[in-house]
Write an enzyme that holds these catalytic residues in place. Structure first.
Site, short mmCIF file in Angstrom:
data_model
loop_
_atom_site.label_atom_id
_atom_site.label_comp_id
_atom_site.label_asym_id
_atom_site.label_seq_id
_atom_site.Cartn_x
_atom_site.Cartn_y
_atom_site.Cartn_z
N TYR A 118 11.29 67.82 123.74
CA TYR A 118 11.10 67.80 122.30
C TYR A 118 11.75 68.61 121.64
CZ TYR A 118 8.74 67.31 117.79
OH TYR A 118 8.28 67.00 116.53
N SER A 132 12.27 69.57 113.19
CA SER A 132 10.72 70.20 113.29
C SER A 132 11.06 71.61 113.21
CB SER A 132 10.31 69.91 114.63
OG SER A 132 9.17 70.36 115.03
#
Ligand SMILES: NC(=O)c1ccc[n+]([C@@H]2O[C@H](COP(=O)([O-])OP(=O)(O)OC[C@H]3O[C@@H](n4cnc5c(N)ncnc54)[C@H](OP(=O)(O)O)[C@@H]3O)[C@@H](O)[C@H]2O)c1
Length: 265
Positions: free
Chosen positions: A155, A142
């Site tokens: 995350y 990401s």
């Protein structure tokens, strides 16, 4: 395209980015597909949408956080198709909660799915790829794997960890003919924010505005396949949020000020 005539295994294939990758690779000639995620019914839906004959698709439901179960799944794929050419490790869960509010169990769950599950599956597949003398790991990180934003501490940590692991693996297996591509998506229009974990592990349940106006997963998949066929090591795909990665690299103080002043999620 390099991915034609190959066995391609995709985790997180039941929705969003993984579904779009599954549909995109199914258009290539003579592809054998393995579709994995927890929801078998959604995998069946995606398998039908590929239009591939049943003999070319293996629906393999699994929970990537069930680490001990992963070697048996690799064996199932080996017995069915004999080899694994591409492993797209795309299953993942996000987070929407401040550090102060977040139960430790949420960190454990996120790390198990986004990092330890990926490490365990990679280790289970690696001996087969080494024996083949070829194979390509494609890992979905990401933008949050290159910089960190509020409410995503676990995350971001899990995605940053992937870069350390796969940068090391890439060097170790290059001479053996294996390749590693890490992709950092920006905002892509999927259910990721709806499925994100809140402070106590319940799902966030909301489509965030940035996701809603994000890139279509189908466009993302096409760009990713081009990058994979060129054996790119690291690729950033999304909108203007991608520039954050360059700010982090060249003007980290400026990015830090921007991110700490940012409101909302
Ligand atoms: N969308 C974005 O803006 C964005 C941005 C950056 C990175 N990403 C990354 O892209 C990847 C795909 O996410 P998405 O955007 O497509 O979101 P999504 O629609 O929520 O898809 C997540 C996928 O992961 C699977 N999954 C979740 N937990 C799992 C588990 N324990 N075991 C096996 N499969 C599991 C889900 O399937 P089941 O529920 O059926 O198990 C689903 O197929 C993730 O790694 C995410 O971090 C997305």
């Amino acid at each position: 395209m390099a991915l034609a005539n190959s066995v391609i295994w995709i985790t997180g294939a039941s929705s969003g980015i993984g579904e779009a990758i599954s549909l995109a690779v199914s258009k290539l000639s003579n592809v054998k597909l393995v579709l994995s995620a927890r929801r078998a019914d959604e995998l069946h839906r995606v398998a039908i949408a590929t239009g591939l004959p049943a003999s070319n698709v293996l629906i393999l439901p699994m929970d990537v956080a069930d680490l001990d179960s992963l070697p048996a799944h690799v064996e199932t794929v080996r017995q069915r198709f004999g080899r694994i050419d591409y492993l797209f490790q795309n299953a993942g869960i996000s987070q929407r909660s401040l550090v102060i509010d977040t139960n430790f169990s949420v960190y454990k769950q996120i790390m198990d799915v986004n990092f330890f599950g990926v490490v365990a599956l990679t280790k289970a597949v690696l001996p087969l790829m080494l024996a083949q003398g070829s194979g390509h790991f494609v890992v979905t990180s990401s933008v949050a794997g290159k910089l960190a934003t509020k409410q995503r501490s676990g995350y971001c940590a899990s995605k940053h960890a992937l870069h350390g692991f796969f940068d090391a693996l890439r060097s170790e297996v290059y001479e053996a003919g294996l390749r590693v591509t890490i992709v950092c998506p920006g905002y892509i229009r999927t259910a990721i924010s709806i499925n994100a974990l809140g402070p106590d592990g319940h799902t966030h349940g909301k489509m965030d505005e940035n996701q809603e106006i994000g890139m279509a997963p189908e466009d993302f998949a096409q760009r990713l396949l081009r990058a994979v066929s060129k054996e790119k090591e690291e690729v950033y795909i999304g909108g203007s949020e991608i520039y954050g990665i360059y700010l982090k690299r060249f003007l980290p103080g400026l990015l830090s000020r921007i991110l700490r002043n940012r409101k909302g999620v």
